[in-house]
Design a protein around this motif. Structure first.
Motif, PDB file in Angstrom:
ATOM      1  N   VAL A   1       0.841  -1.177   0.000  1.00 34.27           N
ATOM      2  CA  VAL A   1       0.000   0.000   0.000  1.00 34.27           C
ATOM      3  C   VAL A   1       0.886   1.239   0.000  1.00 34.27           C
ATOM      4  CG1 VAL A   1      -2.127   0.913   0.961  1.00 34.27           C
ATOM      5  CG2 VAL A   1      -1.560  -1.444   1.306  1.00 34.27           C
ATOM      6  N   LYS A   2       0.693   2.115   0.932  1.00 30.44           N
ATOM      7  CA  LYS A   2       1.425   3.368   0.914  1.00 30.44           C
ATOM      8  C   LYS A   2       2.505   3.326   1.970  1.00 30.44           C
ATOM      9  CE  LYS A   2      -0.931   7.691  -0.128  1.00 30.44           C
ATOM     10  NZ  LYS A   2      -1.802   8.674   0.500  1.00 30.44           N
TER      11      LYS A   2
ATOM     12  N   ILE B   1       3.045   5.412   4.151  1.00 30.56           N
ATOM     13  CA  ILE B   1       2.430   5.838   5.400  1.00 30.56           C
ATOM     14  C   ILE B   1       1.879   4.651   6.178  1.00 30.56           C
ATOM     15  CG2 ILE B   1       0.210   6.718   6.128  1.00 30.56           C
ATOM     16  CD1 ILE B   1       0.720   9.234   5.211  1.00 30.56           C
ATOM     17  N   PHE B   2       1.247   3.751   5.444  1.00 32.38           N
ATOM     18  CA  PHE B   2       0.691   2.558   6.078  1.00 32.38           C
ATOM     19  C   PHE B   2       1.782   1.769   6.771  1.00 32.38           C
ATOM     20  CE2 PHE B   2      -3.507   0.504   5.457  1.00 32.38           C
ATOM     21  CZ  PHE B   2      -4.197   1.683   5.275  1.00 32.38           C
TER      22      PHE B   2
ATOM     23  N   ALA C   1       4.565   2.814   7.981  1.00 34.63           N
ATOM     24  CA  ALA C   1       4.974   3.490   9.210  1.00 34.63           C
ATOM     25  C   ALA C   1       3.999   3.184  10.333  1.00 34.63           C
ATOM     26  CB  ALA C   1       5.051   4.998   8.967  1.00 34.63           C
TER      27      ALA C   1
END
Lengths: 369, 259, 270
Positions: free
Chosen positions: A130-131, A133-134, A136
């Protein structure tokens, strides 16, 4: 190609090869290594040796974090957790095997590597798709879970009290092998050298990793993911590979750290402060430089050693003001502010800034034909 | 080249469709690309040219239909997989690695072709032959003197040339060029066209080109396909396309572009 | 807003401490532990208001001084809000000492109702009502008002919204402040509910918030609501059966959701 006049690329390559062993960087590395080897002989102070051993361990841990953050451009809050997994592997195996033997250490190292590799593969396979950010967020959640596990699974980890243990044979703190040229040969000294050898090997491994084909692709992905995909690189695999590699090295650093202290507890090897320390070190040294880890770790660890003296200073300056003493006690606050300022205004860190200068010089030489 | 032989085409789409929400961007397109030819795709803005490219290179998943490369169904293959089979693409917006050097940009393409990407024990110094090859590709696009600078410092035209060098270094059988002259100043355009002409003249590459300036590709193309509102309305020789009344009305006619 | 704020937990803790300070001060007036029902309600309201204010002020400060410099750069956002979270937690320790504090709670808010043999903690009712009100309020603003449309459009494309004549910077500051203020109110309610606060409470609850958002999907208030229900229920059931595995169960749910729907329950693929 044609075999006649060498191309500028070939000329530059020959130039670099010729000055391989006379580069300032190489000479500094050599000098540093010599100091680390001879240090305990020349300066038999435990405080210094303790500081240097910790700097070595953290330099490698920070450099391995830099592989993930600086080179791959993803942020893992689980780096401290992997450090802790390694530390607990050594601590628990040495604590529960009686009598402890050399092969237990080896086993602990292998276990640390195996567990961290498996956990890293699972986490990154789940969330890197996914991203960033995910990733993290997931790593933060999992890391905090492990921290709590360290506290709560007290039948195994002894919870808050932590695990203390003895190292086998010559590494045992009580072992003594007489003296050599006026230096006491004891267990601590040998553990120091073990750490030195392993840390240097790991660091060389990290540097090799960034200079390998994979390292180049990682740089490319960080620069332009879409283009890298269109060139035929499966970005996801590279991210997983680098995350796993960095995490594995971190767990081995944790194993070394546990050996040095002969003791682990959840807060020192699994907690958020450790993770924040690593973040601070990597930012100060410079993201994406690997060598920055050495500087960052040295700076923070030295500061940590001297900052408690600040407390005494505050006590003598304002003996009555409780607020000032509390402030002096919280030197982590200073680190935090320093950290924010460096992310904002000094994002390349020390080594990154130096490298930029070198790049400018290189361009002046090669850029304008 | 004997064009009368009905061998399998290099690339073929069969009833290719893609829908975004309620909008059908590419509608049952059957495109056939014969080996060692240059085919151009033209059409007004929003006709689905770049979308079609994204389907062929794998950036988008089709909603229906299939894509075949040398007879093999590649509809489900991801972009890296298609690159490995021999489909290389350039992008409409310049797409390079800005902070890496020019040489490094090309070298990464070579590294991908040699499939040594996932190698982390080998030192890059031992791969110097890739550097030399990369330099050779830069010479081909007349970019050799700039090999050492970061790609971000190049002019726009130089970056487009670098992109073509990257593409050539992949040595793809099928080159997908998405508006290679987009955003270029007029002086820079002929150099790029000349470059494409040279690639074509080697007779070893198949080129699929998207362009919306018709006159530019008239001389260059073996055949031209016209897209309008996601549909393939014509696919013929440049002369026949130019003479086609439907095309004239849809695209060339009277300067009125909106249909 | 497309900002990943790891300092959210710190706002939570600050709200709790602000509420705690207010209740302490009011207790000096005899309002809290010995006061009347009216005084009790008023003091809790004041505590929540103080939390709201402090959250807003901190949010304003953080957004203006730090976050505005790193819009669009997720990596820096994560790094810098992590640092901010640490600094805020440290400042709490400087101001109030690193130890646990006991929150004084008005008598009228402790104890529980007994509805048809079901025992319901009184403050829990308050918490549920406030929680639902906040959810409804946020939904209404985001879906129904012009402001909500501007915010959603601004997340997609700042420049366009800016050219339409809206000061997107100021709006984003406002949104950030609102988020911080809500977190702080949540923190003070948590403090009153638990009657215990620690400087580390922000981090502990941040984990829950993260899991909730990951499960629910980013950018979806309804998703967060669903996620919060799942996390809360799972946590309590497992805590009842095997207390130590409660958080583990939540991580497991998160992993399973990520396997099935990598973007979260209500998150949209990008």
């Amino acid at each position: 190609m044609t075999g006649q006049a060498p191309t500028p690329v070939q000329m530059e390559r020959q130039r670099q090869r010729a000055r391989r062993y006379t580069r300032p960087g190489f000479l500094i590395q050599l000098a540093l290594l010599a100091c680390l080897v001879a240090g305990p002989m020349l300066m038999p102070s435990f405080r210094v040796m303790d500081l240097v051993a910790k700097i070595m361990i953290f330099a490698v841990a920070v450099a391995s974090f830099d592989i993930i953050l600086g080179y791959t451009g993803i942020i893992s809050f689980a780096h401290g957790m992997f450090f802790g997994l390694g530390a607990y592997s050594v601590a628990l195996i040495c604590h529960y095997s009686q009598p402890v033997q050399y092969h237990h250490l080896l086993l602990a190292g292998l276990l640390a590597a195996l567990i961290s590799a498996v956990v890293a593969v699972v986490i990154s396979a789940l969330s890197l798709r996914v991203k960033a950010i995910f990733f993290a967020m997931v790593t933060l959640a999992v890391a905090e879970f492990c921290h709590i596990l360290g506290y709560q699974w007290s039948s195994l980890t002894k919870g808050e009290d932590g695990v203390s243990f003895k190292l086998p044979g010559v590494f045992n703190a009580d072992w003594s092998g007489g003296s050599l040229w006026g230096t006491q040969i004891n267990g601590r000294l040998l553990v120091y050298y073990l750490i030195l050898v392993v840390a240097v090997l790991l660091f060389v491994g990290l540097v090799r990793f960034v200079r390998s084909p994979v390292g180049r692709v990682l740089k490319a992905i960080r620069d332009n993911e879409q283009r890298a995909t269109a060139l035929g690189y499966r970005v996801f695999r590279y991210r997983v590979l680098s995350t796993v590699f960095g995490s594995l090295v971190s767990s081995l650093c944790g194993a070394l750290f546990a050996m040095w202290l002969s003791y682990v507890n959840p807060d020192t090897v699994l907690g958020t402060p450790l993770m924040l320390n690593i973040l601070l070190m990597v930012i100060i040294g410079g993201l994406g430089t690997v060598y920055g880890g050495i500087l960052g770790a040295a700076f923070i660890k030295i500061a940590e050693t001297w900052l408690p003296d600040l407390q005494k200073l505050a006590l003598s300056l304002w003996p009555k003001v409780e607020f000032m003493q509390r402030l002096a006690e919280r030197w982590i606050l200073l680190f935090g502010i320093l950290y924010i300022l460096s992310v904002l205004f000094f994002p390349k860190g020390v080594v990154g800034t130096l490298r930029d200068r070198a790049e400018v010089r290189r361009l002046r030489r090669l850029g304008r034909p | 080249m004997d064009l009368s032989v009905t061998a399998t085409p290099l690339m073929e789409t069969k009833d290719l469709c893609v829908r975004f929400g309620g909008h059908t961007a590419v509608d049952r397109v059957n495109l056939v690309v014969e080996p060692f030819t240059l085919k151009s795709i033209i059409g007004p803005n929003g006709a689905g040219k770049t979308t079609l490219f994204n389907l062929i290179s794998g950036q988008y998943r089709p909603s229906g239909g299939g894509i075949f490369f040398k007879g093999q169904d590649i509809t489900a293959l991801d972009p890296p997989g298609r690159t490995a089979l021999g489909i290389g693409r350039s992008f409409q917006l310049t797409n390079i690695f800005p902070s890496l050097t020019v040489l490094e940009n090309v070298r990464l393409a070579l590294q991908s072709r040699e499939k040594i990407g996932l190698n982390f024990w080998r030192h890059y110094g031992s791969l110097s032959h890739l550097e030399d090859q990369a330099y050779h590709f830069l010479e081909m696009v007349l970019m050799a003197p700039r090999w050492a600078v970061p790609a971000s410092t190049l002019t726009h035209g130089e970056q487009r040339k670098l992109e073509i060098a990257i593409l050539l270094a992949l040595e793809p059988e099928l080159l997908l060029l998405d508006e290679p002259t987009a955003g270029m100043s007029l002086e820079e355009v002929p150099a790029i066209l000349e470059l494409i002409r040279q690639i074509k003249a080697t007779g070893q590459r198949t080129i699929l080109l998207v362009e919306h300036k018709f006159d530019m590709i008239m001389a260059l193309s073996d055949s031209i396909a016209v897209l309008k509102e996601g549909r393939l309305i014509c696919d013929d020789t440049p002369r026949a396309v130019a003479a086609n009344p439907v095309v004239q009305e849809a695209y060339l006619g009277g300067g009125v572009k909106n249909a | 807003m497309d900002v990943l704020n790891l300092a959210h937990g710190a706002f939570f803790a600050w709200g709790a401490y602000a509420g705690f300070a207010v209740l302490n001060a009011l207790n000096g007036l005899g309002w809290v532990e010995t006061g009347t029902l009216g005084q009790g309600i008023l003091s809790v309201l004041l505590a929540l208001l103080a939390a709201l204010a402090i959250g807003g002020v901190l949010g304003l400060f953080l957004e203006r001084v730090i976050i505005q410099r790193v819009y669009g750069d997720h990596l820096k956002q994560i790094l810098i809000t992590m640092g901010a979270s640490m600094v805020l937690a440290e400042v709490i320790k400087v101001l109030w000492s690193p130890n646990n504090q006991t929150v004084l709670v008005p008598l009228s808010f402790t104890g529980s109702y007994d509805v048809m043999d079901v025992v319901i903690n009184k403050f829990r009712v308050v918490a549920i009502v406030v929680g639902l009100a906040v959810y409804a309020g946020v939904m209404a603003v985001m879906q129904k008002t012009k402001l909500g449309i501007i915010i959603r459009a601004g997340v997609e494309n700042r420049e366009v919204v800016q050219t339409l004549g809206y000061n997107i910077n100021r709006i984003f500051t406002g949104v950030f402040m609102a988020g911080a203020a809500l977190a702080a109110v949540g923190g003070s309610m948590w403090g009153i509910f638990r009657e215990q606060i620690t400087p580390a409470m922000g981090d502990e609850n941040l984990i829950f918030a993260l899991i909730v958002v990951i499960i629910g999907g980013m950018g979806s208030v309804t998703g967060s609501f669903l996620g919060a229900c799942m996390v809360g229920l799972a946590f309590n059931y497992v805590a009842y059966l095997v207390p130590k595995l409660a958080l583990g169960a939540n991580i497991l749910i998160m992993v399973i959701i990520l396997l099935i729907k990598p973007w979260g329950l209500m998150g949209r693929e990008q």
